[in-house]
Write a protein that holds these residues in place. Sequence first.
Motif, PDB file in Angstrom:
ATOM      1  N   MET A  40     -13.076  -3.506  -2.422  1.00 30.47           N
ATOM      2  CA  MET A  40     -13.308  -2.784  -3.679  1.00 30.47           C
ATOM      3  C   MET A  40     -14.141  -3.604  -4.652  1.00 30.47           C
ATOM      4  O   MET A  40     -14.877  -3.054  -5.481  1.00 30.47           O
ATOM      5  CB  MET A  40     -11.968  -2.396  -4.316  1.00 30.47           C
ATOM      6  CG  MET A  40     -11.297  -1.216  -3.633  1.00 30.47           C
ATOM      7  SD  MET A  40      -9.797  -0.667  -4.486  1.00 30.47           S
ATOM      8  CE  MET A  40      -8.620  -1.908  -3.933  1.00 30.47           C
TER       9      MET A  40
ATOM     10  N   ASP B  13      -5.608   6.806  -1.762  1.00 28.55           N
ATOM     11  CA  ASP B  13      -5.868   6.894  -3.202  1.00 28.55           C
ATOM     12  C   ASP B  13      -7.163   6.176  -3.575  1.00 28.55           C
ATOM     13  O   ASP B  13      -7.931   6.656  -4.423  1.00 28.55           O
ATOM     14  CB  ASP B  13      -4.701   6.302  -3.986  1.00 28.55           C
ATOM     15  CG  ASP B  13      -3.443   7.151  -3.884  1.00 28.55           C
ATOM     16  OD1 ASP B  13      -3.551   8.322  -3.467  1.00 28.55           O
ATOM     17  OD2 ASP B  13      -2.351   6.640  -4.205  1.00 28.55           O
ATOM     18  N   GLU B  14      -7.407   5.025  -2.941  1.00 27.61           N
ATOM     19  CA  GLU B  14      -8.619   4.267  -3.244  1.00 27.61           C
ATOM     20  C   GLU B  14      -9.875   5.023  -2.819  1.00 27.61           C
ATOM     21  O   GLU B  14     -10.899   4.983  -3.512  1.00 27.61           O
ATOM     22  CB  GLU B  14      -8.561   2.905  -2.558  1.00 27.61           C
ATOM     23  CG  GLU B  14      -7.539   1.936  -3.135  1.00 27.61           C
ATOM     24  CD  GLU B  14      -6.128   2.147  -2.611  1.00 27.61           C
ATOM     25  OE1 GLU B  14      -5.266   1.292  -2.884  1.00 27.61           O
ATOM     26  OE2 GLU B  14      -5.877   3.161  -1.928  1.00 27.61           O
TER      27      GLU B  14
ATOM     28  N   THR C 166      -8.666  -5.122  -1.431  1.00 29.39           N
ATOM     29  CA  THR C 166      -9.031  -5.586  -2.771  1.00 29.39           C
ATOM     30  C   THR C 166     -10.415  -6.223  -2.761  1.00 29.39           C
ATOM     31  O   THR C 166     -11.244  -5.976  -3.651  1.00 29.39           O
ATOM     32  CB  THR C 166      -7.991  -6.592  -3.291  1.00 29.39           C
ATOM     33  OG1 THR C 166      -6.713  -5.949  -3.374  1.00 29.39           O
ATOM     34  CG2 THR C 166      -8.368  -7.125  -4.661  1.00 29.39           C
TER      35      THR C 166
ATOM     36  N   PHE D  97      -5.017   3.739   2.368  1.00 28.67           N
ATOM     37  CA  PHE D  97      -5.931   3.553   1.238  1.00 28.67           C
ATOM     38  C   PHE D  97      -6.469   4.915   0.763  1.00 28.67           C
ATOM     39  O   PHE D  97      -7.575   5.015   0.254  1.00 28.67           O
ATOM     40  CB  PHE D  97      -7.085   2.625   1.636  1.00 28.67           C
ATOM     41  CG  PHE D  97      -6.643   1.207   1.883  1.00 28.67           C
ATOM     42  CD1 PHE D  97      -6.700   0.251   0.882  1.00 28.67           C
ATOM     43  CD2 PHE D  97      -6.135   0.828   3.120  1.00 28.67           C
ATOM     44  CE1 PHE D  97      -6.279  -1.051   1.098  1.00 28.67           C
ATOM     45  CE2 PHE D  97      -5.698  -0.473   3.358  1.00 28.67           C
ATOM     46  CZ  PHE D  97      -5.777  -1.416   2.338  1.00 28.67           C
TER      47      PHE D  97
ATOM     48  N   ARG E  71     -13.137   4.280  -5.283  1.00 25.92           N
ATOM     49  CA  ARG E  71     -13.191   2.820  -5.279  1.00 25.92           C
ATOM     50  C   ARG E  71     -13.598   2.285  -3.904  1.00 25.92           C
ATOM     51  O   ARG E  71     -14.147   1.190  -3.798  1.00 25.92           O
ATOM     52  CB  ARG E  71     -11.848   2.235  -5.712  1.00 25.92           C
ATOM     53  CG  ARG E  71     -11.542   2.399  -7.202  1.00 25.92           C
ATOM     54  CD  ARG E  71     -10.143   1.942  -7.524  1.00 25.92           C
ATOM     55  NE  ARG E  71      -9.140   2.874  -7.011  1.00 25.92           N
ATOM     56  CZ  ARG E  71      -7.836   2.629  -6.956  1.00 25.92           C
ATOM     57  NH1 ARG E  71      -7.376   1.432  -7.345  1.00 25.92           N
ATOM     58  NH2 ARG E  71      -6.985   3.536  -6.510  1.00 25.92           N
ATOM     59  N   LEU E  72     -13.298   3.056  -2.875  1.00 24.35           N
ATOM     60  CA  LEU E  72     -13.736   2.741  -1.519  1.00 24.35           C
ATOM     61  C   LEU E  72     -14.364   3.986  -0.923  1.00 24.35           C
ATOM     62  O   LEU E  72     -14.007   5.116  -1.290  1.00 24.35           O
ATOM     63  CB  LEU E  72     -12.553   2.296  -0.640  1.00 24.35           C
ATOM     64  CG  LEU E  72     -11.926   0.930  -0.911  1.00 24.35           C
ATOM     65  CD1 LEU E  72     -10.671   0.752  -0.065  1.00 24.35           C
ATOM     66  CD2 LEU E  72     -12.916  -0.196  -0.625  1.00 24.35           C
TER      67      LEU E  72
ATOM     68  N   GLN F 298       0.796  -1.228   0.000  1.00 23.74           N
ATOM     69  CA  GLN F 298       0.000   0.000   0.000  1.00 23.74           C
ATOM     70  C   GLN F 298       0.826   1.274   0.000  1.00 23.74           C
ATOM     71  O   GLN F 298       0.295   2.342  -0.354  1.00 23.74           O
ATOM     72  CB  GLN F 298      -0.941   0.013   1.212  1.00 23.74           C
ATOM     73  CG  GLN F 298      -2.000  -1.063   1.189  1.00 23.74           C
ATOM     74  CD  GLN F 298      -2.885  -0.974  -0.038  1.00 23.74           C
ATOM     75  OE1 GLN F 298      -3.095  -1.957  -0.733  1.00 23.74           O
ATOM     76  NE2 GLN F 298      -3.403   0.212  -0.320  1.00 23.74           N
TER      77      GLN F 298
ATOM     78  N   SER G 195     -17.096  -0.690  -0.645  1.00 24.36           N
ATOM     79  CA  SER G 195     -17.319  -0.158  -1.984  1.00 24.36           C
ATOM     80  C   SER G 195     -18.583   0.685  -2.005  1.00 24.36           C
ATOM     81  O   SER G 195     -19.536   0.417  -1.246  1.00 24.36           O
ATOM     82  CB  SER G 195     -17.436  -1.295  -2.999  1.00 24.36           C
ATOM     83  OG  SER G 195     -18.667  -1.971  -2.841  1.00 24.36           O
TER      84      SER G 195
ATOM     85  N   SER H 251     -10.335   8.126  -5.201  1.00 26.89           N
ATOM     86  CA  SER H 251     -10.822   7.768  -6.533  1.00 26.89           C
ATOM     87  C   SER H 251     -12.250   7.221  -6.515  1.00 26.89           C
ATOM     88  O   SER H 251     -12.837   6.983  -7.578  1.00 26.89           O
ATOM     89  CB  SER H 251      -9.893   6.728  -7.166  1.00 26.89           C
ATOM     90  OG  SER H 251      -9.963   5.496  -6.455  1.00 26.89           O
TER      91      SER H 251
END
Length: 298
Positions: free
Chosen positions: A230, A245-246, A227, A243, A251-252, A104, A168, A249
């Motif tokens: 997401m 960035d996730e 993962t 996390f 995604r989470l 990560q 998610s 974006s």
Amino acid sequence: MSLPPLTALRAFEAVARHLNFTRAAEELGMTQAAVSYQIKILEERVGMPLFMRRPRQIALSEAGARLAPDVTQAFDLIRNAFADTRDGIGNQLSITAVPTFAVQWLGQNMGLFQLAHPEIAVRIDTSNDVIDLAHGDFDIAIRTLSGPQGKGMVCHLLVEANFTPLLSPALAESIGGVTRPEDLLKLPILDPQDEWFDIWFKAAGVTGFSAEGRPQSSMGWQSLLGTAAMAGRGVSMLTPILFRDEVASGRLVQPFDLLATAGKGYYLVYPENRRNVPRIKLFRDWIMEATAYMRQPD
């Protein structure tokens, strides 16, 4: 007086450090019988026992306790001499990092260190195993710890392992959105037996959470849990700064600001007597600056 055989001294140093013939033999790549024989040779040379044998354990004798620090120091000097020689020739930095931090953060940012220091070759191993940095093949470890360990090791906190539920957007919308902590109980939970869920729900004032009756998954690594989250497979309890960035974006999603803690963090660890080795110093200074944003209060 001539020196005792180096093999015997090496065996004594390992046994004195572990206080266990089996572990010393494993480290040295010898049989336990061979290690015992080398200790016998040394005891005959000294003229007195170096260890006291007790049921299921051993201890240093008075003579062994006097001898052990000097022998350990001598081997440390030899190891450091060879390490310094290697610094001048190969200049390879060997890092062992826990998988979550390696995936990560470290893997995503290591290229920046190498751009800044192209003269240093980097080798990264991902492992949760306890590593003997003082006598092993790695320069630096990144481990999840409850605090500085002492015992000749320097420990720098990189980031606190705080945690909160992440999931998610699609999974959240499947129940019309997650607006209250209680809403999470309606959803699949990934690794429900993880103590982090109990800690977070109690901090949120939610009762009624139980792993009983839920699928007993056990992924362990946050990178795997992230993962799965997401992919919409369930709610994961994760360290949100890892996390970022996730979440940014989409995604989470992080439904709640509440962060809980089990009192642990990700620490950079290396031996005290190697703090000024150039490649270790360069990496320490770089990663402490690069991770400073993760230690700043929101």
